[in-house]
Scaffold this active site. Sequence first.
Site, PDB file in Angstrom:
ATOM      1  N   ASP A 185       0.869  -1.176   0.000  1.00  0.00           N
ATOM      2  CA  ASP A 185       0.000   0.000   0.000  1.00  0.00           C
ATOM      3  C   ASP A 185       0.907   1.226   0.000  1.00  0.00           C
ATOM      4  O   ASP A 185       2.055   1.133  -0.422  1.00  0.00           O
ATOM      5  CB  ASP A 185      -0.960  -0.022   1.192  1.00  0.00           C
ATOM      6  CG  ASP A 185      -2.297   0.665   0.870  1.00  0.00           C
ATOM      7  OD1 ASP A 185      -2.262   1.884   0.608  1.00  0.00           O
ATOM      8  OD2 ASP A 185      -3.340   0.004   0.880  1.00  0.00           O
ATOM      9  N   HIS A 208       1.810   1.830  -3.275  1.00  0.00           N
ATOM     10  CA  HIS A 208       0.869   2.689  -3.985  1.00  0.00           C
ATOM     11  C   HIS A 208       1.412   4.103  -4.143  1.00  0.00           C
ATOM     12  O   HIS A 208       0.698   4.987  -4.606  1.00  0.00           O
ATOM     13  CB  HIS A 208      -0.476   2.743  -3.248  1.00  0.00           C
ATOM     14  CG  HIS A 208      -1.232   1.456  -3.290  1.00  0.00           C
ATOM     15  ND1 HIS A 208      -2.494   1.313  -2.742  1.00  0.00           N
ATOM     16  CD2 HIS A 208      -0.917   0.246  -3.818  1.00  0.00           C
ATOM     17  CE1 HIS A 208      -2.911   0.068  -2.920  1.00  0.00           C
ATOM     18  NE2 HIS A 208      -1.969  -0.597  -3.565  1.00  0.00           N
TER      19      HIS A 208
END
Length: 369
Positions: A185, A208
């Site tokens: 993430d 991310h």
Amino acid sequence: VVPGGTSDDAPAIKAALATCNNGGTVVLSGTYTIATFLNTTALNNVAIELSGTINLAPTISYWKASSFQLVYQSAYTSWLIGGQGIHIYGGGSYNGGGDTWYAAGTTGPIPWTIYNAKNVLVENIKMTQSPFWHNFVYQSQNVTFDNINIHAIQTDGTQAQNTDGWDVYRSDNIKIINSYIVNGDDCVSLKPNATNVLIESLYCQGSHGISMGSVGQYAGVQDIIQNVLVKNITMVNTSNGARIKAWGGSSSATSTSGGGNGYVQNVTFQDFHCEGCALPIVIDQCYSTSASTCVTYPSKVLINDIHYISVTGTGTKSKEVVSMVCSDICEDITATGTSLVGSSGSSEYFCTNIASLSSLDFPCSVAGS
């Protein structure tokens, strides 16, 4: 602290910190298990030398019921670290036991949260398999993380989702430097009211991106991200690179999915290198909001004074390497030294409602054209 092996060492760690408070050092040189919530929020001038290993017990039912609930995004934690003059170091590791949580398809407790603290240094620590975000800085000041190694890969080799490296919320004067992160993430996510932040010399793989936001999720609430320098970053095989995300507006005064106000201001991404980032540069002022809603209710979060200096490397889309989509006008967005190329060897740059196109060193097309 003498470890109990597979038993719960949380009470012994808490007792040692109480004894060594006001000038002492707690040495964790063995293997320890945290199986119950650890509340150490009155620390003063104390050190934790973690040269051994801490294991977070993977007891889903206990942690779901008995962790400390944090007010933001339903997060909860197994260890609150608060007070002032706190130093955590030692070259040891904190294992979150994430495989159990990943297999169950649910998130678990944040291993530790720097909570209402000031003057904190965390350095030379390895963190593995957190059940959720690895580090949460919550309503704190003057906090530095230096030389942190994060590895959130499941035992079967796949990446673990929701395993942010750091999340910073309502905190000021934060430094995250000289660290190596492999996760699933955000490498770093600045949540609402993160100010005066330095993010420097990070290697981020599989993430991310380094994200400003999300902000503006809750109607009637003001969110601020201001005075941020992101410098000397390497991103490898990530879904985003330098990312800003703000929710769109909402017709509802009680919305929890957009409609908040505030601003993202004075943010610089400098010497930022992408190797296989799906989108190296992203501004999304309609994050998690339908396009039709954003047309009627543009975001109330202003995005301005954003600067990209020497953002370089490769994107994994055929041509698109920049997506700056504002639902309202974004001002003073500049770029110099940009050198980005898509997987086809060509580059396209999409911009919507960017007022300062002449201050960008690449030619913009309107998104969707």
